[in-house]
Design a protein around this motif. Structure first.
Motif, short mmCIF file in Angstrom:
data_model
loop_
_atom_site.label_atom_id
_atom_site.label_comp_id
_atom_site.label_asym_id
_atom_site.label_seq_id
_atom_site.Cartn_x
_atom_site.Cartn_y
_atom_site.Cartn_z
N TYR A 109 0.84 -1.19 0.00
CA TYR A 109 0.00 0.00 0.00
C TYR A 109 0.88 1.25 0.00
N GLY A 113 1.21 4.07 -2.90
CA GLY A 113 1.05 5.47 -2.50
C GLY A 113 2.22 6.33 -2.95
N GLU A 116 1.70 7.00 -6.60
CA GLU A 116 0.59 7.95 -6.76
C GLU A 116 1.01 9.36 -6.34
N ARG A 128 -1.21 8.84 -17.10
CA ARG A 128 -1.15 7.77 -16.10
C ARG A 128 -0.86 6.41 -16.75
N THR A 157 -4.79 3.72 -11.46
CA THR A 157 -5.97 4.34 -10.86
C THR A 157 -5.69 4.60 -9.38
N TRP A 158 -6.49 5.44 -8.76
CA TRP A 158 -6.38 5.70 -7.33
C TRP A 158 -7.74 6.05 -6.78
N PRO A 159 -8.20 5.55 -5.66
CA PRO A 159 -7.51 4.66 -4.73
C PRO A 159 -7.46 3.21 -5.22
N PRO A 160 -6.64 2.38 -4.55
CA PRO A 160 -6.56 0.96 -4.93
C PRO A 160 -7.92 0.28 -4.82
N VAL A 171 -3.91 -1.10 -8.24
CA VAL A 171 -3.94 0.20 -8.93
C VAL A 171 -3.73 0.06 -10.44
#
Ligand code: IMP
Length: 209
Positions: A109, A113, A116, A128, A157-160, A171
């Protein structure tokens, strides 16, 4: 002409039982018997390469020379276009906790992060695009070698999202899909992944016809 594996014993340059099982199952239909470098007591060489190809070859050559048998190694990771291809060969390292971040080990995680955070620093309209890469290298004890490169393109992508898979799967959205890899069931992911792409190329050259 690339040398081909016979119905030989092949050393898989890994100490990971899961990886041995997965690769062993893929090669069993071709009459290849797989054993792991770990079970032969071979040491893991330092992965000092700057590319996936270099690292896969380092591991395959070390296992072939240590065992006197042909050896197969893989190296893989996530490459983000806007980050100049990072984390790339350092994909697993980015998940490694520093002493001040908690107990030693990997935190995926945190790693997602980090990627991201870097993208957001570049601005909301940042591209992206990314891809997972997988390189498979075969080395024979006499120095001959073969390399197969696979990839799957996608976006971050975000959030996971999702609970399946591992690593950066939550993600990664493969091109042409809305779901992350962690929202794909394993069979479906195995059909389109970077690893599947590299294995398809290996099987086509090593075992077809
Ligand atoms: P290695 O190839 O074992 O060095 O692993 C490189 C790292 O890339 C892994 O620890 C994962 O974090 C990441 N990675 C490789 N393949 C995948 C994948 O299919 N999904 C998510 N992460 C992956």
């Amino acid at each position: 002409m690339t040398r081909r594996l016979g119905a030989d014993t092949l050393v898989i340059a890994t100490h990971n039982a899961g990886k041995l099982k997965e690769i062993g199952a893929l090669l069993a239909p071709h009459g290849v018997n797989c054993i792991s470098a770990g079970s032969l007591g071979l040491p893991e060489p330092p992965e000092t390469g700057k590319t996936f190809v270099e690292n896969a070859l380092i591991k395959a050559r070390a296992a072939a020379q240590g065992s006197g048998l042909p050896a197969l190694a893989d190296d893989s990771g996530l490459c983000v276009d806007a980050l100049g291809g990072r984390p790339g060969v350092y994909t697993a390292d980015w998940a490694e906790r520093q002493w001040f971040e908690g107990p030693p080990g990997r935190d995926w995680y945190m790693a997602m992060g980090k990627v991201e955070g870097m993208l957001q620093e570049l601005g909301a309209s940042t591209d992206r695009s990314c891809y997972f890469a997988c390189v498979l290298a075969i080395a024979w004890p006499d120095g001959e070698q073969a390399v197969y490169e696979g990839r799957v393109n996608g976006t971050l992508t975000w959030p996971p999202r999702g609970t399946l898979g591992f690593g950066y799967d939550p993600v990664f959205v493969p091109l042409g899909d809305m779901r992350t890899f962690a929202e794909h069931d394993p069979e479906e992911k195995h059909g389109i992944s970077h690893r599947a792409d590299a294995f398809t190329k290996l099987v086509a050259e090593q075992f077809a016809g």
